[in-house]
Design an enzyme around this catalytic site. Sequence first.
Site, PDB file in Angstrom:
ATOM      1  N   ASP A  50       0.854  -1.176   0.000  1.00 51.92           N
ATOM      2  CA  ASP A  50       0.000   0.000   0.000  1.00 51.92           C
ATOM      3  C   ASP A  50       0.894   1.231   0.000  1.00 51.92           C
ATOM      4  O   ASP A  50       1.904   1.268   0.702  1.00 51.92           O
ATOM      5  CB  ASP A  50      -0.890  -0.011   1.245  1.00 51.92           C
ATOM      6  CG  ASP A  50      -1.855   1.147   1.256  1.00 51.92           C
ATOM      7  OD1 ASP A  50      -2.560   1.340   0.259  1.00 51.92           O
ATOM      8  OD2 ASP A  50      -1.894   1.866   2.277  1.00 51.92           O
TER       9      ASP A  50
ATOM     10  N   ASP B  29       0.769  27.046  12.027  1.00 55.85           N
ATOM     11  CA  ASP B  29       0.103  25.906  11.377  1.00 55.85           C
ATOM     12  C   ASP B  29       0.747  24.614  11.904  1.00 55.85           C
ATOM     13  O   ASP B  29       1.882  24.290  11.559  1.00 55.85           O
ATOM     14  CB  ASP B  29       0.266  26.008   9.862  1.00 55.85           C
ATOM     15  CG  ASP B  29      -0.520  24.943   9.114  1.00 55.85           C
ATOM     16  OD1 ASP B  29      -1.026  24.007   9.774  1.00 55.85           O
ATOM     17  OD2 ASP B  29      -0.606  25.036   7.873  1.00 55.85           O
TER      18      ASP B  29
ATOM     19  N   PHE C  72      -7.280  26.465   8.408  1.00 55.74           N
ATOM     20  CA  PHE C  72      -7.825  25.875   7.181  1.00 55.74           C
ATOM     21  C   PHE C  72      -9.198  25.273   7.468  1.00 55.74           C
ATOM     22  O   PHE C  72      -9.413  24.640   8.508  1.00 55.74           O
ATOM     23  CB  PHE C  72      -6.884  24.785   6.675  1.00 55.74           C
ATOM     24  CG  PHE C  72      -7.384  24.057   5.461  1.00 55.74           C
ATOM     25  CD1 PHE C  72      -7.066  24.503   4.186  1.00 55.74           C
ATOM     26  CD2 PHE C  72      -8.186  22.925   5.588  1.00 55.74           C
ATOM     27  CE1 PHE C  72      -7.532  23.828   3.066  1.00 55.74           C
ATOM     28  CE2 PHE C  72      -8.661  22.251   4.469  1.00 55.74           C
ATOM     29  CZ  PHE C  72      -8.329  22.712   3.206  1.00 55.74           C
ATOM     30  N   THR C  73     -10.141  25.467   6.557  1.00 60.30           N
ATOM     31  CA  THR C  73     -11.454  24.824   6.658  1.00 60.30           C
ATOM     32  C   THR C  73     -11.805  24.235   5.300  1.00 60.30           C
ATOM     33  O   THR C  73     -11.258  24.645   4.264  1.00 60.30           O
ATOM     34  CB  THR C  73     -12.558  25.821   7.065  1.00 60.30           C
ATOM     35  OG1 THR C  73     -12.728  26.788   6.008  1.00 60.30           O
ATOM     36  CG2 THR C  73     -12.219  26.526   8.366  1.00 60.30           C
ATOM     37  N   ALA C  74     -12.702  23.284   5.329  1.00 58.13           N
ATOM     38  CA  ALA C  74     -13.126  22.643   4.081  1.00 58.13           C
ATOM     39  C   ALA C  74     -13.853  23.628   3.177  1.00 58.13           C
ATOM     40  O   ALA C  74     -13.879  23.465   1.949  1.00 58.13           O
ATOM     41  CB  ALA C  74     -14.026  21.455   4.392  1.00 58.13           C
TER      42      ALA C  74
ATOM     43  N   SER D 233      -5.579  28.783   4.506  1.00 59.61           N
ATOM     44  CA  SER D 233      -5.256  29.229   5.860  1.00 59.61           C
ATOM     45  C   SER D 233      -4.309  30.401   5.753  1.00 59.61           C
ATOM     46  O   SER D 233      -3.800  30.704   4.660  1.00 59.61           O
ATOM     47  CB  SER D 233      -4.610  28.097   6.663  1.00 59.61           C
ATOM     48  OG  SER D 233      -3.373  27.700   6.081  1.00 59.61           O
TER      49      SER D 233
ATOM     50  N   LYS E 132      -2.427  31.020   2.162  1.00 58.38           N
ATOM     51  CA  LYS E 132      -1.930  29.918   1.319  1.00 58.38           C
ATOM     52  C   LYS E 132      -3.062  28.907   1.229  1.00 58.38           C
ATOM     53  O   LYS E 132      -3.796  28.675   2.191  1.00 58.38           O
ATOM     54  CB  LYS E 132      -0.670  29.279   1.908  1.00 58.38           C
ATOM     55  CG  LYS E 132      -0.866  28.485   3.192  1.00 58.38           C
ATOM     56  CD  LYS E 132       0.424  27.802   3.617  1.00 58.38           C
ATOM     57  CE  LYS E 132       0.200  26.814   4.768  1.00 58.38           C
ATOM     58  NZ  LYS E 132      -0.176  27.443   6.031  1.00 58.38           N
TER      59      LYS E 132
ATOM     60  N   ASP F  58      -7.094  -2.216   3.887  1.00 56.59           N
ATOM     61  CA  ASP F  58      -6.110  -3.213   3.471  1.00 56.59           C
ATOM     62  C   ASP F  58      -6.415  -4.600   4.030  1.00 56.59           C
ATOM     63  O   ASP F  58      -5.826  -5.595   3.586  1.00 56.59           O
ATOM     64  CB  ASP F  58      -4.701  -2.810   3.939  1.00 56.59           C
ATOM     65  CG  ASP F  58      -4.210  -1.537   3.276  1.00 56.59           C
ATOM     66  OD1 ASP F  58      -4.518  -1.353   2.085  1.00 56.59           O
ATOM     67  OD2 ASP F  58      -3.537  -0.740   3.945  1.00 56.59           O
TER      68      ASP F  58
END
Length: 697
Positions: free
Chosen positions: A318, A355, A387-389, A394, A406, A533
């Site tokens: 994987d 961050d 940062f948010t969806a 952010s 960025k 997996d």
Amino acid sequence: MKLEDEEKSNMSDKKRESKFITKKILNQAIIESFKKLNPKYMIKNPVMFVVEVGFVISILLTFLPDLFGDQGNNLRIYNFIIAIILFITVLFANFAEAVAEGRGKAQAENLKKTRKDTIAKLLDSNGNTKIINANELKKDDVVLVENGDIIPNDGEVIEGIASVDESAITGESAPVMKERGGDFASVTGGTKVVSDWLKIKITVTPGESFLDKMISLVEGASRQKTPNEIALSTLLVSLTLIFLLVIVALYPMSRYSGVKIQISTLIALLVCLIPTTIGGLLSAIGIAGMDRVIKFNVIAMSGKAVEACGDIDTMLLDKTGTITFGNRLAAEFTPVVDAKSLDLINYAVMCSLKDDTPEGKSIVELGNKLGTTINKEEYGNIDFIEFTAQTRMSGIDLKDGTLVRKGAYDAIKNRVKEMGGNIPEDLEAIVSGVSKLGGTPLVVCVNDKIYGVIYLKDTVKPGLAERFQRLREIGIKTIMCTGDNPLTAATIAKEAGVDEFLAECKPEDKIEAIKREQEQGKLVAMTGDGTNDAPALAQADVGIAMNSGTTAAKEAANMVDLDSDPTKILEVVEIGKQLLITRGALTTFSIANDVAKYFAIIPAIFTVAISEMQVMNVMGLSTPYSAILSALIFNAIIIPLLIPIAMKGVKYKPMKSETMLLRNMLLFGGGGILVPFIGIKIIDMLITPLVRILNLG
């Protein structure tokens, strides 16, 4: 760096070898050697059981030497000497197995210390804490573990985030972050929390934890014979029965021809001709194979899994968390036209200081390496925009009104357009270039101006290309499985050095790939760490789960890598091959031994009645009785002399199977003939004076 790693590995190997048998293991093995003399136990090893029966008959003949009408000088003493040698032969065989088991039990004791006296902070429905012994925990109980606490049992994190030191289990692993959800929610009993706190839901009942399974396995309680071991045992039993029938038929034939052979001499002949050497070492070889795997911090759920590794043809890996670290880290800053590189670096670092994501930390780290002029203390009180969806970006808002951000290409582009700014002509090409390399582009803007792109790279773990090359040299094909698009997958596959890759791969695709290889008659190994997996790990002939992975993955696999190093499969494969080679080499040596012992005993038995048989006495042995005793003594002492080889294994070097077969036939086949000739002759020279003093004959 590579040389340093190899030196450390060599030093580690030397340390392991120096602790081959400790005084404690030696003392316990001697005690166990006598305990294993119980016929109920010995019957499990038919070859050595025959030797034990021979010992009992010889002891009986010591007290009743004429029971079968045998005649000879000092026959009572002769029978007693044979009985003692047979007893020592059985004892040495038991000792070999006891040493192998002793090393496993010593490891088990170390693991038990991890579990001993562990307490648990049990949480009730109201959140109140009650201190109990870890052994009292039940499945679905919720416990609190804080900084410095030992995790009392296997479970899943349901709240909190903390760094966990797994060195008590893995021996060398660095602390890892554990948090709710994803592939890093699984925790193992016996590991230690070294920061913050976690609430854990216990997922196993007492006695069924991963640590308990490890203890059971290394103690040998769960070891079952592998198919090859069973096949070899059947061969050894067959040879023993054939020689037994030959000896039984030889007695009346010799009487009929006028050659008087004592029963004890026939017993000696039988013991020397049956494969006692490999019979005495076979179990120790199997146990030692599992022991060597454990020393590489891999827990094998069965000896079959270890042995199967020796025949692996294909390995599936994987990508995320196995071939790569799973975190996209900053690799490069690319400014757009009319923007300065240092300005881009400074603004990128500025909006990443607070961050705490791996990406954010890697941007600061790369910026420092490239000479950023940003001082962290100056921006300590600046508000960080997380940062948010929804925003997909952010950054920070400076006190002078400057807004630094960025984020994703589309999100930053739309923001700049809304603020009336212009989109640089080369921005799209830069972003496209990063994407083609399999990376993630982060665009940096200050107010309405775009300064450039941060290249986030899914970093391949170091040293993989070299190790995959070694797998290729021993004939193993590697296939990387990833959910990435074909372009990204191809980039990672090339960098890692795998032979093939499966892009946009779903769990069912992994299973199909394994089945496709198996239908071609190949044995397949699979490594992975996620719940997705688990089905493939179960389908594979050898499934190796990363210890940092989920409970589902570890339960589906038949091996668990405690260091979560996917390339560990290389060591496991080599140990599997070493196990097969060791068993074959010592079997060859054992059977070749019989040739020399044949030339020692047969002439000794028949020379008295048939003088022409003296021609076969190529060793020039002194007397018939010294020849018989010399062969019997050699047959006994060769077992403990071969214990180090059985335990450490025959050294494996990548080469063609035909070359390896020829090499082992010459080395162990030739050695199996030559060594007994030398050994028996030396023993004969040493014991001849005693034989003459005792007037045996």
